[in-house]
Scaffold this motif. Structure first.
Motif, PDB file in Angstrom:
ATOM      1  N   ASP A 119      43.774  41.036  40.269  1.00 17.69           N
ATOM      2  CA  ASP A 119      44.986  41.772  39.894  1.00 17.69           C
ATOM      3  C   ASP A 119      44.574  43.145  39.377  1.00 17.69           C
ATOM      4  OD1 ASP A 119      47.339  42.779  38.872  1.00 17.69           O
ATOM      5  OD2 ASP A 119      47.991  40.860  38.014  1.00 17.69           O
ATOM      6  N   LEU A 120      44.497  44.110  40.286  1.00 14.56           N
ATOM      7  CA  LEU A 120      44.010  45.436  39.926  1.00 14.56           C
ATOM      8  C   LEU A 120      45.021  46.220  39.099  1.00 14.56           C
ATOM      9  CD1 LEU A 120      42.199  46.380  43.255  1.00 14.56           C
ATOM     10  CD2 LEU A 120      41.191  45.527  41.130  1.00 14.56           C
ATOM     11  N   ASP A 121      46.310  45.950  39.286  1.00 11.35           N
ATOM     12  CA  ASP A 121      47.319  46.602  38.446  1.00 11.35           C
ATOM     13  C   ASP A 121      47.151  46.156  36.996  1.00 11.35           C
ATOM     14  OD1 ASP A 121      48.434  48.001  40.554  1.00 11.35           O
ATOM     15  OD2 ASP A 121      49.937  46.446  40.988  1.00 11.35           O
ATOM     16  N   ARG A 122      46.955  44.878  36.808  1.00  9.34           N
ATOM     17  CA  ARG A 122      46.712  44.373  35.456  1.00  9.34           C
ATOM     18  C   ARG A 122      45.412  44.939  34.898  1.00  9.34           C
ATOM     19  NH1 ARG A 122      44.927  38.236  33.625  1.00  9.34           N
ATOM     20  NH2 ARG A 122      44.586  38.778  31.417  1.00  9.34           N
ATOM     21  N   PHE A 123      44.409  45.056  35.750  1.00 11.46           N
ATOM     22  CA  PHE A 123      43.121  45.617  35.329  1.00 11.46           C
ATOM     23  C   PHE A 123      43.321  47.025  34.776  1.00 11.46           C
ATOM     24  CE2 PHE A 123      39.461  48.312  36.466  1.00 11.46           C
ATOM     25  CZ  PHE A 123      38.457  47.678  35.753  1.00 11.46           C
ATOM     26  N   ARG A 124      44.068  47.862  35.477  1.00 12.33           N
ATOM     27  CA  ARG A 124      44.334  49.221  34.995  1.00 12.33           C
ATOM     28  C   ARG A 124      45.073  49.198  33.670  1.00 12.33           C
ATOM     29  NH1 ARG A 124      43.896  53.778  38.437  1.00 12.33           N
ATOM     30  NH2 ARG A 124      43.652  53.300  40.663  1.00 12.33           N
ATOM     31  N   THR A 125      46.085  48.339  33.589  1.00 16.67           N
ATOM     32  CA  THR A 125      46.871  48.248  32.358  1.00 16.67           C
ATOM     33  C   THR A 125      46.014  47.797  31.190  1.00 16.67           C
ATOM     34  OG1 THR A 125      48.899  47.764  33.597  1.00 16.67           O
ATOM     35  CG2 THR A 125      48.862  47.147  31.272  1.00 16.67           C
ATOM     36  N   ASP A 126      45.201  46.759  31.422  1.00 12.92           N
ATOM     37  CA  ASP A 126      44.340  46.254  30.364  1.00 12.92           C
ATOM     38  C   ASP A 126      43.307  47.295  29.940  1.00 12.92           C
ATOM     39  OD1 ASP A 126      45.649  43.843  30.308  1.00 12.92           O
ATOM     40  OD2 ASP A 126      44.153  42.762  31.497  1.00 12.92           O
TER      41      ASP A 126
END
Length: 278
Positions: free
Chosen positions: A205-212
């Protein structure tokens, strides 16, 4: 840390006069936690270690030679109390810690303070750590706990946060190894580059990765590791504590083998004496 490496020991740029790298979103509470403040009370003990010439790193210098008394008298070491206090103050031993390898109850814990722009940290990850995992982690003797200690500015802070974010999806070690696969600095650690490396490391989940990576939790986690390092006197990367015993720089495998043997022998002696362990 105050027990400094020998002249021939290879370390990164010193952090002695550096301040913790500033984050893009500094938190409201800049005071160290109570636990970090408590660690500061032990600094004098490591100064004593250095003054006594006990620093484990003195046996390295690239020769790869072992000290003849690697385990002899481990339990009688006059600095053992200092080592035990540092071990208690720094090793977390938390089940499910995504930045750790090995059993939480392993007799020996190696705590590593590292920066992702540090060439010697990369050397340890590529050359030494795999041998330690095979010989000690896989056999239940050793646990390795990683601490983000960014001292080279914003790219290091960004990479540190990214590694924490990868850990939230169970891919810290794969991402960590990808970061250290070769020396990366500056723009090579831009956010988009880090996302590409996360994809390669299996972060789904790269979107979550960016957010985190850009979130307050990542900021707080990196800051906690960084403050712990500064509080105990870490001055360069990589720096290690092995059951509280200091080891600094790009040491040969034999130096780690010796200090692990010493730490394990001391732990076994304490158990035999009926002294409480960690």
């Amino acid at each position: 840390m105050s027990a400094r490496p020998p002249k021939n020991t290879e370390t990164s740029k010193t952090a002695k006069n550096a301040k913790p790298a500033k984050s893009n979103k500094p938190g409201k509470n800049t005071k160290p936690s109570r636990r970090i403040a408590a660690i500061g009370a032990i600094v004098a003990l490591v100064v004593a270690v250095a003054a006594a010439g006990i620093a484990i790193g003195k046996s390295a210098g690239g020769s790869g030679k072992r000290e003849p008394s690697a385990t002899a008298g481990a339990a009688d070491d006059p600095q053992q109390k200092a080592y035990d206090q540092y071990d208690k103050a720094t090793a977390r031993r938390q089940d499910g810690d995504p930045l750790a390898l090995g059993k939480a109850d392993a007799p020996v814990v190696l705590v590593e303070y590292a920066d992702y722009q540090c060439s010697f940290c990369g050397r340890f990850t590529r050359e030494t750590q795999p041998e330690l995992i095979k010989k000690y982690v896989d056999t239940g003797v050793l646990r390795i706990e990683f601490r983000n200690f960014p001292i080279f500015g914003d790219p290091s802070v960004r990479a540190a946060r990214a590694s924490w974010a990868a850990g939230q999806q169970g891919r810290f070690h794969a991402f960590h190894d990808e970061l250290f696969a070769k020396l990366r600095k500056g723009d090579a650690l831009a956010e988009d580059k880090l996302v590409d490396m996360a994809r390669t490391a299996g972060v789904t989940d790269l979107d979550r990765f960016r957010t985190d990576m850009n979130g307050s939790a990542a900021e707080a986690a990196v800051k906690k590791d960084q403050e712990q390092g500064y509080a105990i006197g870490v001055q360069s990367t990589p720096s290690f504590l092995v059951n509280g015993r200091p080891l600094a720089g790009a040491q040969p495998l034999s130096a780690f083998e010796d200090v692990i043997a010493q730490a394990k022998a001391a732990k076994e002696a304490q158990a035999g004496d009926g002294k409480p362990g960690k």
